[in-house]
Design a protein around this motif. Structure first.
Motif, short mmCIF file in Angstrom:
data_model
loop_
_atom_site.label_atom_id
_atom_site.label_comp_id
_atom_site.label_asym_id
_atom_site.label_seq_id
_atom_site.Cartn_x
_atom_site.Cartn_y
_atom_site.Cartn_z
N ALA A 1 0.70 4.12 -2.80
CA ALA A 1 0.47 5.52 -2.39
C ALA A 1 1.50 6.43 -3.05
CB ALA A 1 0.53 5.64 -0.87
N GLN B 1 0.83 -1.20 0.00
CA GLN B 1 0.00 0.00 0.00
C GLN B 1 0.87 1.25 0.00
OE1 GLN B 1 -2.74 -0.49 3.28
NE2 GLN B 1 -4.17 -1.66 2.02
N ASP B 2 2.00 1.22 0.69
CA ASP B 2 2.92 2.37 0.68
C ASP B 2 3.43 2.65 -0.72
OD1 ASP B 2 2.89 3.22 3.36
OD2 ASP B 2 4.33 1.66 3.94
N ARG C 1 -0.97 6.28 2.32
CA ARG C 1 -1.22 4.86 2.50
C ARG C 1 -2.61 4.63 3.06
NH1 ARG C 1 -2.47 1.33 5.56
NH2 ARG C 1 -2.29 2.65 7.38
N SER D 1 -5.47 2.31 1.54
CA SER D 1 -6.11 1.29 2.36
C SER D 1 -7.63 1.38 2.26
CB SER D 1 -5.65 1.43 3.82
OG SER D 1 -6.31 0.48 4.63
#
Length: 149
Positions: free
Chosen positions: A26, A22-23, A33, A37
């Motif tokens: 992003a 997710q980082d 993030r 999410s």
């Protein structure tokens, strides 16, 4: 093609499928993030709603529903399905072995040591596909399928 998912949700799911965190997503998309999410969570919720909608629709259009009773030997389920489909003049798209695999994968919580320990419903669609459903009491105290597995 129209979808229950937004383009952003589709992109996030595609990137997740390719192994991105997710980082990382992003950073790629220029957001946080936490936002990624939430996008992913809502996408999965939309997918579950779509599955539930299809389950309801399949239940409505299904010409044939079979209750598999407690105490039924799992090896007899294909014969039960073929017998019912023959009565309804529906060609089931699966062999006995494929039905056994399908039942083992989709109804395993109802089965123990080859025996059905909790009743469930098999739905046969006109196109020959089959689905497994919970067997629950309705509000009118009639037994009916409620949920696709």
């Amino acid at each position: 093609m129209e979808s229950f998912l937004t383009e952003i949700q589709i992109n996030v799911l595609n990137l997740r499928k390719r192994g991105h965190t997710q980082d990382e997503i992003a950073n790629i998309m220029g957001t946080s993030r936490a936002n990624i999410s939430m996008i992913e969570k809502r996408a999965r919720e939309n997918i579950e709603k779509a599955r539930n909608t299809l389950s309801i629709y399949n239940d409505i259009i299904a010409p044939s529903k079979i209750k598999i009773d407690k105490g039924t030997d799992v090896f007899s389920i294909p014969k039960i399905i073929f017998s019912k489909s023959d009565q309804e003049e529906i060609h089931v798209n699966y062999s006995s072995l494929q039905i056994m695999e399908f039942v083992n994968q989709n109804a395993q919580r109802y089965i123990k040591n080859r025996m059905v320990v909790e009743p469930f419903v098999v739905t046969i669609l006109q196109n020959g596909d089959i689905f497994v459903h919970d067997y629950e009491e309705s509000e009118e105290n009639e037994k009916m399928p409620k949920k696709e597995i």
